[in-house]
Design an enzyme around this catalytic site. Sequence first.
Site, PDB file in Angstrom:
ATOM      1  N   GLN A 200      13.931  -3.016   3.980  1.00 30.53           N
ATOM      2  CA  GLN A 200      13.697  -2.460   2.654  1.00 30.53           C
ATOM      3  C   GLN A 200      14.928  -2.758   1.781  1.00 30.53           C
ATOM      4  O   GLN A 200      15.925  -2.041   1.821  1.00 30.53           O
ATOM      5  CB  GLN A 200      13.439  -0.958   2.763  1.00 30.53           C
ATOM      6  CG  GLN A 200      12.285  -0.611   3.693  1.00 30.53           C
ATOM      7  CD  GLN A 200      10.943  -1.087   3.153  1.00 30.53           C
ATOM      8  OE1 GLN A 200      10.416  -0.548   2.187  1.00 30.53           O
ATOM      9  NE2 GLN A 200      10.381  -2.118   3.777  1.00 30.53           N
ATOM     10  N   GLY A 241       6.229   6.836  -2.177  1.00 33.48           N
ATOM     11  CA  GLY A 241       6.433   5.684  -1.317  1.00 33.48           C
ATOM     12  C   GLY A 241       7.154   4.538  -2.010  1.00 33.48           C
ATOM     13  O   GLY A 241       7.414   4.558  -3.219  1.00 33.48           O
ATOM     14  N   HIS A 242       7.455   3.509  -1.215  1.00 25.81           N
ATOM     15  CA  HIS A 242       8.237   2.390  -1.747  1.00 25.81           C
ATOM     16  C   HIS A 242       7.449   1.593  -2.793  1.00 25.81           C
ATOM     17  O   HIS A 242       6.236   1.451  -2.724  1.00 25.81           O
ATOM     18  CB  HIS A 242       8.751   1.487  -0.635  1.00 25.81           C
ATOM     19  CG  HIS A 242       7.707   0.854   0.217  1.00 25.81           C
ATOM     20  ND1 HIS A 242       7.997   0.043   1.282  1.00 25.81           N
ATOM     21  CD2 HIS A 242       6.350   0.902   0.178  1.00 25.81           C
ATOM     22  CE1 HIS A 242       6.893  -0.381   1.846  1.00 25.81           C
ATOM     23  NE2 HIS A 242       5.880   0.113   1.197  1.00 25.81           N
ATOM     24  N   ASN A 243       8.207   1.126  -3.788  1.00 30.17           N
ATOM     25  CA  ASN A 243       7.685   0.292  -4.876  1.00 30.17           C
ATOM     26  C   ASN A 243       6.692   1.008  -5.782  1.00 30.17           C
ATOM     27  O   ASN A 243       5.992   0.370  -6.574  1.00 30.17           O
ATOM     28  CB  ASN A 243       7.049  -0.989  -4.331  1.00 30.17           C
ATOM     29  CG  ASN A 243       8.052  -1.867  -3.610  1.00 30.17           C
ATOM     30  OD1 ASN A 243       8.044  -1.944  -2.381  1.00 30.17           O
ATOM     31  ND2 ASN A 243       8.942  -2.491  -4.355  1.00 30.17           N
ATOM     32  N   SER A 261       3.511   1.174  -3.662  1.00 27.51           N
ATOM     33  CA  SER A 261       3.073   0.210  -4.683  1.00 27.51           C
ATOM     34  C   SER A 261       2.015   0.746  -5.634  1.00 27.51           C
ATOM     35  O   SER A 261       1.415  -0.025  -6.387  1.00 27.51           O
ATOM     36  CB  SER A 261       2.569  -1.089  -4.032  1.00 27.51           C
ATOM     37  OG  SER A 261       3.617  -1.707  -3.303  1.00 27.51           O
TER      38      SER A 261
END
Length: 341
Positions: A200, A241-243, A261
């Site tokens: 990450q 969450g990521h992005n 995302s």
Amino acid sequence: MHSTTTLTAAALAERFGLVLRGDGETEVDAVATLSGAGPRQLSFLSNPRYRSQLAGSAAGVVVVGEADADGLGRTLLVARDPYVAFAHIAALFDPPQAPRPGVHASAVVEAGARIDPSAEIGPLAFIGERSVVGAGAIVGPGCVVGEDCVVGAGSRLVARVTLVRRVRLGERVLIHPGAVLGADGFGLAMDGGRWIKVPQQGGVVVGDDCEIGANTTIDRGAIEDTVLEDDVRLDNQIQVGHNVRIGAHTAMAGCVAVAGSAVIGRYCLVGGGAGIVGHITVCDRVVITAMALVTSSIDAPGEYSSGTPLMDNRSWRKSAARFRQLDALARQVQRLDKETP
């Protein structure tokens, strides 16, 4: 709520552009609910369900809307939006903590970090390599600011906040205890029957005037950054969450989960316990009610809900048994439609 501040009703009316009715010399030094207020306290009425409490309230001053301002025979401040007016007034009696410039003796600051002389670094805090703490910022007790982070001017990390790495906070950001920003996103790939970790390498970017609740977690991006635009407000125990990208002025209540995302628009409201799946887009000015699950993109503003409403358990069990019959019933209706002349 008590403070050392004392203000008259007339002074409050002038300061916030409110209409004064009654004795402008009435002094207030705190705020309270209608039912609990005393003669030196200010309260407000914005929800009609509490209107019955107004006549018997001992509050010295009450903020009301125009519809509730007649025939009360007491000191009032009349506002277009009583709740907003009350919020501005209440802030006067609960001013933010001012920084006490300097680094506590028990704090650890890595040699490559830069701390503005007007910032406060509290006891047992840690500031990592190449990180920057801006003017007037407060890094409270037990906070960890990892490497390559920025704490913007006037921001406050209350206590035990962790910025893992590559987290950049704008100005006047408030983060409550236990929040973790910049931990690894949930990135995995299956290789020969075993999971391997996807590095990450992104960060987290938080705009100006954001607030992040206790024990909320915001993962750093896989390659690009996870982003909160200006004035985003997150309640306690939220997972981002990521992005993910959250648009300016959006607010989320406790225990919301946003998968990786997802892109959330501006001026959205997300109710407690709602879930938003990954890789979808929610447009501006969407309201998602509590416990709803968003499984596809939303491209029109409005209010959205999912799930079954609460009912007694016996009725729910009957309905749940019938869920399994819906397909057969639908097919039967279709056959009847075809057979009907």
